[in-house]
Design a protein around this motif. Structure first.
Motif, PDB file in Angstrom:
ATOM      1  N   UNK A 115       0.825  -1.355  -0.016  1.00  0.00           N
ATOM      2  CA  UNK A 115      -0.007   0.041   0.312  1.00  0.00           C
ATOM      3  C   UNK A 115       0.781   1.420   0.059  1.00  0.00           C
ATOM      4  N   UNK A 116       0.746   2.074  -1.167  1.00  0.00           N
ATOM      5  CA  UNK A 116       1.804   2.989  -1.055  1.00  0.00           C
ATOM      6  C   UNK A 116       1.649   4.267  -0.023  1.00  0.00           C
ATOM      7  N   UNK A 117       0.454   4.354   0.393  1.00  0.00           N
ATOM      8  CA  UNK A 117       0.250   5.201   1.696  1.00  0.00           C
ATOM      9  C   UNK A 117       1.073   5.149   2.970  1.00  0.00           C
ATOM     10  N   UNK A 118       1.344   3.827   3.187  1.00  0.00           N
ATOM     11  CA  UNK A 118       1.996   3.526   4.464  1.00  0.00           C
ATOM     12  C   UNK A 118       3.148   2.571   4.438  1.00  0.00           C
ATOM     13  N   UNK A 119       3.405   1.860   3.415  1.00  0.00           N
ATOM     14  CA  UNK A 119       4.302   0.862   3.162  1.00  0.00           C
ATOM     15  C   UNK A 119       3.762  -0.422   3.687  1.00  0.00           C
ATOM     16  N   UNK A 120       2.846  -0.530   4.227  1.00  0.00           N
ATOM     17  CA  UNK A 120       2.179  -1.869   4.491  1.00  0.00           C
ATOM     18  C   UNK A 120       1.978  -3.047   3.424  1.00  0.00           C
ATOM     19  N   UNK A 135       0.606  17.372   9.535  1.00  0.00           N
ATOM     20  CA  UNK A 135       1.382  18.404   8.648  1.00  0.00           C
ATOM     21  C   UNK A 135       0.868  18.120   7.079  1.00  0.00           C
ATOM     22  N   UNK A 136       1.284  19.025   6.481  1.00  0.00           N
ATOM     23  CA  UNK A 136       0.917  18.876   4.951  1.00  0.00           C
ATOM     24  C   UNK A 136       1.435  17.529   4.372  1.00  0.00           C
ATOM     25  N   UNK A 137       2.612  16.911   5.006  1.00  0.00           N
ATOM     26  CA  UNK A 137       3.158  15.860   4.210  1.00  0.00           C
ATOM     27  C   UNK A 137       2.908  14.459   4.819  1.00  0.00           C
ATOM     28  N   UNK A 138       1.809  14.683   6.149  1.00  0.00           N
ATOM     29  CA  UNK A 138       1.395  13.383   6.753  1.00  0.00           C
ATOM     30  C   UNK A 138       0.549  12.653   5.947  1.00  0.00           C
ATOM     31  N   UNK A 139       0.454  11.666   6.384  1.00  0.00           N
ATOM     32  CA  UNK A 139      -0.369  10.517   5.437  1.00  0.00           C
ATOM     33  C   UNK A 139      -1.003   9.762   6.590  1.00  0.00           C
ATOM     34  N   UNK A 167       7.095  10.968   6.499  1.00  0.00           N
ATOM     35  CA  UNK A 167       6.191  11.915   5.497  1.00  0.00           C
ATOM     36  C   UNK A 167       6.522  11.588   4.175  1.00  0.00           C
ATOM     37  N   UNK A 168       5.581  12.043   3.170  1.00  0.00           N
ATOM     38  CA  UNK A 168       5.709  11.937   1.818  1.00  0.00           C
ATOM     39  C   UNK A 168       5.933  13.204   1.209  1.00  0.00           C
ATOM     40  N   UNK A 169       7.078  13.491   0.756  1.00  0.00           N
ATOM     41  CA  UNK A 169       7.272  14.616   0.189  1.00  0.00           C
ATOM     42  C   UNK A 169       7.670  14.594  -1.403  1.00  0.00           C
ATOM     43  N   UNK A 170       7.428  15.638  -2.105  1.00  0.00           N
ATOM     44  CA  UNK A 170       7.912  15.524  -3.560  1.00  0.00           C
ATOM     45  C   UNK A 170       9.402  15.311  -3.882  1.00  0.00           C
ATOM     46  N   UNK A 171      10.141  16.089  -3.307  1.00  0.00           N
ATOM     47  CA  UNK A 171      11.799  16.131  -3.393  1.00  0.00           C
ATOM     48  C   UNK A 171      12.321  15.652  -2.131  1.00  0.00           C
ATOM     49  N   UNK A 172      12.593  14.294  -1.752  1.00  0.00           N
ATOM     50  CA  UNK A 172      13.232  14.075  -0.889  1.00  0.00           C
ATOM     51  C   UNK A 172      14.481  14.395  -0.357  1.00  0.00           C
ATOM     52  N   UNK A 175      10.194  25.332   1.905  1.00  0.00           N
ATOM     53  CA  UNK A 175       9.086  25.267   0.907  1.00  0.00           C
ATOM     54  C   UNK A 175       9.082  23.712   0.571  1.00  0.00           C
ATOM     55  N   UNK A 176       9.087  22.936   1.150  1.00  0.00           N
ATOM     56  CA  UNK A 176       9.242  21.392   0.886  1.00  0.00           C
ATOM     57  C   UNK A 176       7.576  21.199   0.486  1.00  0.00           C
ATOM     58  N   UNK A 177       7.272  20.739  -0.753  1.00  0.00           N
ATOM     59  CA  UNK A 177       6.099  20.243  -1.231  1.00  0.00           C
ATOM     60  C   UNK A 177       5.744  18.767  -0.943  1.00  0.00           C
ATOM     61  N   UNK A 178       4.351  18.534  -0.425  1.00  0.00           N
ATOM     62  CA  UNK A 178       4.013  17.054  -0.440  1.00  0.00           C
ATOM     63  C   UNK A 178       4.067  16.382  -1.769  1.00  0.00           C
ATOM     64  N   UNK A 179       4.226  15.002  -1.715  1.00  0.00           N
ATOM     65  CA  UNK A 179       4.232  14.233  -2.809  1.00  0.00           C
ATOM     66  C   UNK A 179       2.714  14.279  -3.455  1.00  0.00           C
ATOM     67  N   UNK A 180       2.773  14.078  -4.623  1.00  0.00           N
ATOM     68  CA  UNK A 180       1.549  14.016  -5.419  1.00  0.00           C
ATOM     69  C   UNK A 180       0.716  12.444  -4.997  1.00  0.00           C
ATOM     70  N   UNK A 181      -0.171  12.372  -5.709  1.00  0.00           N
ATOM     71  CA  UNK A 181      -1.167  11.209  -5.540  1.00  0.00           C
ATOM     72  C   UNK A 181      -0.184   9.800  -5.937  1.00  0.00           C
ATOM     73  N   UNK A 182      -0.281   8.733  -4.903  1.00  0.00           N
ATOM     74  CA  UNK A 182       0.303   7.459  -5.360  1.00  0.00           C
ATOM     75  C   UNK A 182      -0.275   6.805  -6.597  1.00  0.00           C
ATOM     76  N   UNK A 183       0.532   5.787  -6.884  1.00  0.00           N
ATOM     77  CA  UNK A 183       0.088   5.289  -8.099  1.00  0.00           C
ATOM     78  C   UNK A 183      -1.191   4.489  -7.817  1.00  0.00           C
ATOM     79  N   UNK A 184      -1.916   4.001  -8.513  1.00  0.00           N
ATOM     80  CA  UNK A 184      -2.975   3.159  -8.447  1.00  0.00           C
ATOM     81  C   UNK A 184      -2.632   1.785  -8.459  1.00  0.00           C
ATOM     82  N   UNK A 185      -3.090   0.725  -7.606  1.00  0.00           N
ATOM     83  CA  UNK A 185      -2.823  -0.629  -7.662  1.00  0.00           C
ATOM     84  C   UNK A 185      -2.998  -1.201  -9.245  1.00  0.00           C
TER      85      UNK A 185
END
Length: 396
Positions: free
Chosen positions: A60-65, A281-285, A299-304, A370-380
């Motif tokens: 699951x790309x939201x939390x790595x489970x 936070x804005x990067x939390x999931x 935290x899920x960030x656009x540019x780690x 100015x770290x941006x959150x990651x976009x939407x994760x890929x669909x299964x």
């Protein structure tokens, strides 16, 4: 720990050694073990050392489970065991995995190194498996020790004998280094000599990674695999960042570990408070279940890489990165790849493990940078594509 989990517990010098003992007891050589591709590479080598074939699970790309529903039926029928990861303390779906393992007649082994205070289905993580392993290097900061827990108390003598056969004698030099390490670390933090301290730690064998993943050395690894099941051929991989992973603990080490374990509930309360802040936070999931006292908050960030650099400028070290996923790292020569690798690649590329005890400071640094959150994760089922790993950071 017995009272906390409601099952038998056996002290081990490290979580990795406890997992090896469990794999050797519950799995015959040549078996196939489902595991997460977003995990420390040490765990891959422990599975290989036990004479087993790692099989990478979809995530699951939201939390790595582990995504139970995305594992093909043919894969389920081929398995001899399942190993959970509970990455950063986010629980894998233990009730569903327990039901699957029961239907298949195979053992469930829980790696709870990050999840000593986490709960799944109303029960503590580590109370579902035939066996579970915990690390005291994480939440307690003991830098040593762990527990192998198991559902059947009658196995205690057998597992203790298996553990003891793998232990190396306690050494005065190792005990002295362990006793002095917390004072040295406090001193270098106070003097702001973190980079110099890390260089010294590398010289002492306490931190050996130049990149996120250690060098695979496939030729040497093939020769080691041919000798499995056996731990000695894999020492150079399994001992990375913890050369005392199978040492018999001395009295001073045990006393210090016990004192830190006595404070576990206070540490868990601090982790829970910080986790709430980071997830908001804005990067939390936030996940679907209750908030857990996470060891690290992904935290899920656009540019780690940019986020790591911003934190590093404020002397905040980022560790416990697991990128690229193990199937991209090890190749089909040493593991069966995930049937849907892209969610794991996405998570591994964007996850920024944040220590919840420093939540307010981390949020302030990321906001200022100015770290941006990651976009939407890929669909299964979105397919493969090129590996998405990046270099940099430190391994767990």
């Amino acid at each position: 720990m017995r009272d906390r989990l409601g099952r038998e517990c056996l002290y081990v010098p490290s979580c990795r050694l406890g997992l090896y003992v469990a794999l050797r007891h519950w799995c015959g050589p040549g078996g196939r073990v489902l595991m997460s591709p977003v995990n420390d590479d040490v765990i891959l080598f422990v599975v290989l050392a036990a004479g087993l074939r790692p099989v990478q699970a979809p995530l699951d790309p939201r939390d790595g489970s582990i995504d139970v529903s995305a594992v093909p039926e043919a894969t389920w029928r081929s398995l001899d065991a399942v190993v959970t990861t509970n990455l950063y303390g986010n629980p894998d779906p233990a009730p569903a995995l327990r039901a699957r393992c029961d239907a298949l007649g195979v053992p469930l082994l829980e790696d709870a190194a990050h999840a000593i205070g986490s709960v799944a289905g109303g029960r503590p993580v580590g109370s579902y498996g035939d066996a579970s392993v915990f690390s005291l290097s994480k939440h307690t900061a003991a830098k040593t020790g762990g527990f192998l827990t198991f559902a059947d108390p009658a196995l205690r003598d057998t597992l203790r004998e298996a553990r003891d056969a793998l232990l190396t004698p306690s050494r005065f030099s190792a005990e002295l280094v362990h006793a002095l390490r917390p004072y040295a670390e406090a001193g270098v933090r106070g003097l702001r000599l973190v980079r110099a301290a890390r260089a010294v730690m590398r010289l002492l064998g306490m931190e050996e990674r130049e990149a996120i993943r250690m060098p695979l050395r496939p030729g040497e690894l093939e020769r080691a695999v041919a000798q499995a099941p056996a731990l000695p051929p894999f020492h150079s991989w399994v001992r990375v960042d913890m050369h005392d992973y199978r040492i018999s603990p001395g009295r001073a080490r045990l006393r210090r570990t016990a004192r830190l374990l006595d404070r576990l509930d206070d540490r868990l309360a601090a982790h829970l408070e910080g986790t709430r802040l980071l997830l908001a936070s804005p990067w939390g999931a936030p996940g679907p279940g209750p908030v857990q006292p996470l060891f690290r908050v992904p935290l899920l960030v656009a540019d780690r890489d940019a986020a790591i650099a911003a934190l590093d400028r404020r002397r905040i070290t980022t560790g416990y990165l697991y990128d690229p996923p193990l199937d991209d790292y090890a190749s089909e020569l040493f593991t069966d790849p995930s049937p849907d690798p892209e969610p794991a690649r996405w998570f591994a590329r964007h996850a920024l493990p944040a220590d919840p005890r420093g939540a307010e400071r981390i949020i302030a640094v990321l906001e200022a940078a100015g770290v941006r959150p990651a976009g939407a994760p890929p669909a299964p089922g979105s397919g493969g594509g090129p590996p998405g790993g990046t270099e940099g950071g430190t391994g767990g």
